[in-house]
Design an enzyme around this catalytic site. Structure first.
Site, PDB file in Angstrom:
ATOM      1  N   TRP A  15      -0.516   5.139  -0.178  1.00 26.92           N
ATOM      2  CA  TRP A  15      -1.306   5.566  -1.334  1.00 26.92           C
ATOM      3  C   TRP A  15      -2.802   5.371  -1.070  1.00 26.92           C
ATOM      4  CZ3 TRP A  15      -0.080   1.905  -6.110  1.00 26.92           C
ATOM      5  CH2 TRP A  15      -0.545   0.612  -5.853  1.00 26.92           C
TER       6      TRP A  15
ATOM      7  N   ARG B 140       6.132   7.628  -6.959  1.00 25.97           N
ATOM      8  CA  ARG B 140       5.087   7.505  -7.976  1.00 25.97           C
ATOM      9  C   ARG B 140       4.742   8.884  -8.530  1.00 25.97           C
ATOM     10  NH1 ARG B 140      -1.244   5.560  -7.447  1.00 25.97           N
ATOM     11  NH2 ARG B 140      -1.313   7.045  -5.749  1.00 25.97           N
TER      12      ARG B 140
ATOM     13  N   GLU C  82       0.824  -1.216   0.000  1.00 26.20           N
ATOM     14  CA  GLU C  82       0.000   0.000   0.000  1.00 26.20           C
ATOM     15  C   GLU C  82       0.861   1.270   0.000  1.00 26.20           C
ATOM     16  OE1 GLU C  82      -2.762  -1.026  -0.558  1.00 26.20           O
ATOM     17  OE2 GLU C  82      -3.155  -2.852   0.585  1.00 26.20           O
TER      18      GLU C  82
ATOM     19  N   ASP D 141      -1.894  -1.309  -9.152  1.00 27.39           N
ATOM     20  CA  ASP D 141      -2.169  -2.695  -8.803  1.00 27.39           C
ATOM     21  C   ASP D 141      -2.284  -3.507 -10.082  1.00 27.39           C
ATOM     22  OD1 ASP D 141      -2.161  -2.677  -6.042  1.00 27.39           O
ATOM     23  OD2 ASP D 141      -4.277  -2.159  -5.874  1.00 27.39           O
TER      24      ASP D 141
ATOM     25  N   GLY E 202     -13.288   4.154 -16.299  1.00 22.48           N
ATOM     26  CA  GLY E 202     -14.679   4.600 -16.190  1.00 22.48           C
ATOM     27  C   GLY E 202     -15.320   4.970 -17.506  1.00 22.48           C
TER      28      GLY E 202
ATOM     29  N   ASP F 203      -5.151  -7.060   4.063  1.00 21.74           N
ATOM     30  CA  ASP F 203      -6.434  -7.274   3.378  1.00 21.74           C
ATOM     31  C   ASP F 203      -7.617  -7.201   4.333  1.00 21.74           C
ATOM     32  OD1 ASP F 203      -5.387  -8.233   0.595  1.00 21.74           O
ATOM     33  OD2 ASP F 203      -4.253  -9.362   2.086  1.00 21.74           O
TER      34      ASP F 203
END
Length: 519
Positions: A402, A260, A188, A353, A277, A461
């Site tokens: 993130w 990033r 993460e 991811d 989207g 998770d």
């Protein structure tokens, strides 16, 4: 353009082997294998064979690697693919009988897709994805990063637990890939000051953080962030004057930090204007009741599921290629802007991811392959972390992630605080049993299993699912099951109760939680 582009894909599925099948459990892994990992590996191989040099950085969690290596998972995955083929064929026949030509065409596409995946897996890849990954890394097609053993959220763990997670993450990596890892993916992108000391202890040379950890400002967040029912307060980090356009040496530490790029990442991740989207892409959340397959397109993100229109695979593929060309133009503009402000050879890092491509965003693999082709056409340079020179500049970085809010909220909040308290108690219990001498082979196995169960309850998770209220019941069930197993094991060790009854129960535990057997 004299610049370097790095694409980083983080691959992780929690430990789901023999932990339920449908709707939660093993199917998560099988979907990721069928829709993401195999199509991506096929795509990378195709590009390599065509002479397109577009290396990609990938992290693979140890829980994922252990499961991909499992003979049980390999066999069950083949059965899963066969069942998908049957369901698609039945859908096609049903839609033909109803006169639904467009839906029948989509069902036929699904049938071919699952059949091709099964052929790739069994024949071309010999049912062994990890050997293929190892081969591709040896060829320079990819560079694989290590990560935490059970994908624990490291900033909230105590020092000793974080050490175990990193140590065993490195150990499992070497077991499957045969070399020492150089780079580490913080699950993460979760960073707190001091984690770098553990990474240095085990010989890591670099790690990745989100953009605001280096630059300051407002956190970017992630594509899935809009699933939170209650959005956390988003902290604005102090502007540092630094930039993710270059690597940095962490201040007073011999380790490199890579950040990033916000713009490049937002273009793909953003729930508002990110590519997934688009109205033409397949709608993830609507299923055909008979088969569970998906036949609708996004249409309009604001429309309810019963207002979605039929999916057109050909239009979606065309749109994916258009978006790939747009993305490369964004890269080019980003490079130009970086050069204007003095970064003559900027480094542009996009982190995502892996499961976004193919699983969440059905057309994502097509998009990514076209991006890599387009990058090659424009003579842009893709690099791996091993290609990056030792940095000349130093940086201090913020505690960050993130996740929504930019820090630790998604994993540590009022909904999950009690879970961290349980983990703290379990850590104390483990400290009590770790030095107890056992006088049998079974006793040693029991102590090793205690550590496995402890690390399994530390998996990020469960906290993510509870916070997002997604599959919350499953997450809590898994958390309590591993904790209950841990408690019984700890009690058996402390009180020397490793008798026949315990041994029978323990055999079931070893069968269910069959991972990290190289401990």
């Amino acid at each position: 353009m004299d610049a370097r582009i790095m694409l980083v894909l983080h691959s992780h599925i929690p430990y789901v082997k023999r932990q339920g099948r449908w709707p939660f459990g093993e199917v998560w892994l099988f979907e990721a294998m069928a829709e993401t990992y195999i199509p991506l590996l096929r795509s990378f191989l195709r590009l390599y064979e065509e002479g397109v040099r577009a290396p990609v950085t990938i992290s693979m969690s140890p829980t994922l690697m252990e499961q991909l290596h499992s003979k049980y998972i390999k066999n069950e995955f083949i059965n899963y693919l066969k069942a998908c083929e049957v369901r698609a064929l039945e859908d096609e026949r049903y839609f033909i009988s109803c006169g639904e030509k467009k839906l029948a065409e989509t069902a036929a596409i699904y049938h071919r897709f699952y059949k091709d995946v099964r052929r790739d897996f069994v024949i071309d890849f010999n049912s062994d994805l990890l050997s293929l990954v190892k081969e591709m890394q040896n060829k320079g097609c990819i560079e694989v990063l290590a990560t935490a053993a059970t994908h624990a959220y490291l900033p909230v763990l105590d020092e000793k637990s974080a050490d175990w997670q990193i140590f065993y993450g490195q150990k499992i990596y070497k077991k499957f890939l045969g070399v020492e890892p150089r780079g580490f993916w913080l699950p993460e992108c979760g960073y707190r000051r001091g984690l770098e000391d553990i990474l240095l202890k085990y010989g890591f040379k670099y790690f990745f953080v989100d953009s605001h950890a280096i630059e300051g400002g407002k956190p970017l967040g992630v594509f899935s962030g809009d699933m939170l029912e209650e959005e956390p307060e988003i902290e604005t980090f102090a502007i540092t004057g630094l930039s993710t356009y270059r690597p940095y040496k962490l201040k007073d530490k011999d380790i490199t930090v890579l950040g990033r790029n916000a713009l490049v990442s937002r273009q793909v991740w953003s729930a508002e204007f990110g590519y997934p989207g688009d109205e033409n892409y397949r709608e993830f959340h609507k299923h055909f009741p008979k088969s569970g397959l998906k036949y609708w397109r996004v249409t309009d993100r604001s429309k309810p599921l019963d207002k979605k229109e039929y999916y057109d695979a050909h239009k979606a593929e065309k749109k994916a290629k258009e978006h790939a060309h747009h993305f490369v133009s964004v890269l080019q503009r980003t490079i130009s802007e970086a050069q204007k402000i003095g970064f003559n050879r900027p480094l542009i890092i996009g982190c995502y991811d892996t499961e976004l491509f193919g699983h969440w965003w059905w057309e994502g693999v097509t998009w990514l392959e076209e991006v890599m082709r387009e990058i090659a056409r424009h003579n842009l340079t893709m690099v791996l972390p091993c290609h990056i020179e030792a940095p000349r500049y130093e940086a201090e970085i913020f505690d960050s992630s993130w996740g929504m809010g930019g820090k630790h909220y998604v994993w540590q909040n009022k909904e999950t605080e009690w879970m961290w308290q349980i983990i703290a108690k379990a850590n104390q219990e483990y400290e009590e049993i770790i030095n107890i001498t056992t006088r049998s082979e079974l006793g040693e196995r029991v102590k090793k299993q205690a550590l496995k169960e402890l690390m399994l309850i530390q998996s990020s998770d469960w906290f993510f699912m509870v916070t997002n209220n997604l599959t919350k019941d499953y997450a809590l069930k898994r958390f309590f099951e591993h904790y209950t197993k841990f408690l019984r094991i700890a009690d058996a060790v402390k009180n020397n109760k490793v008798d026949a009854g315990f041994a029978e129960w323990f055999a079931k535990v070893e069968y269910e939680d069959d991972l990290f057997n190289s401990f």
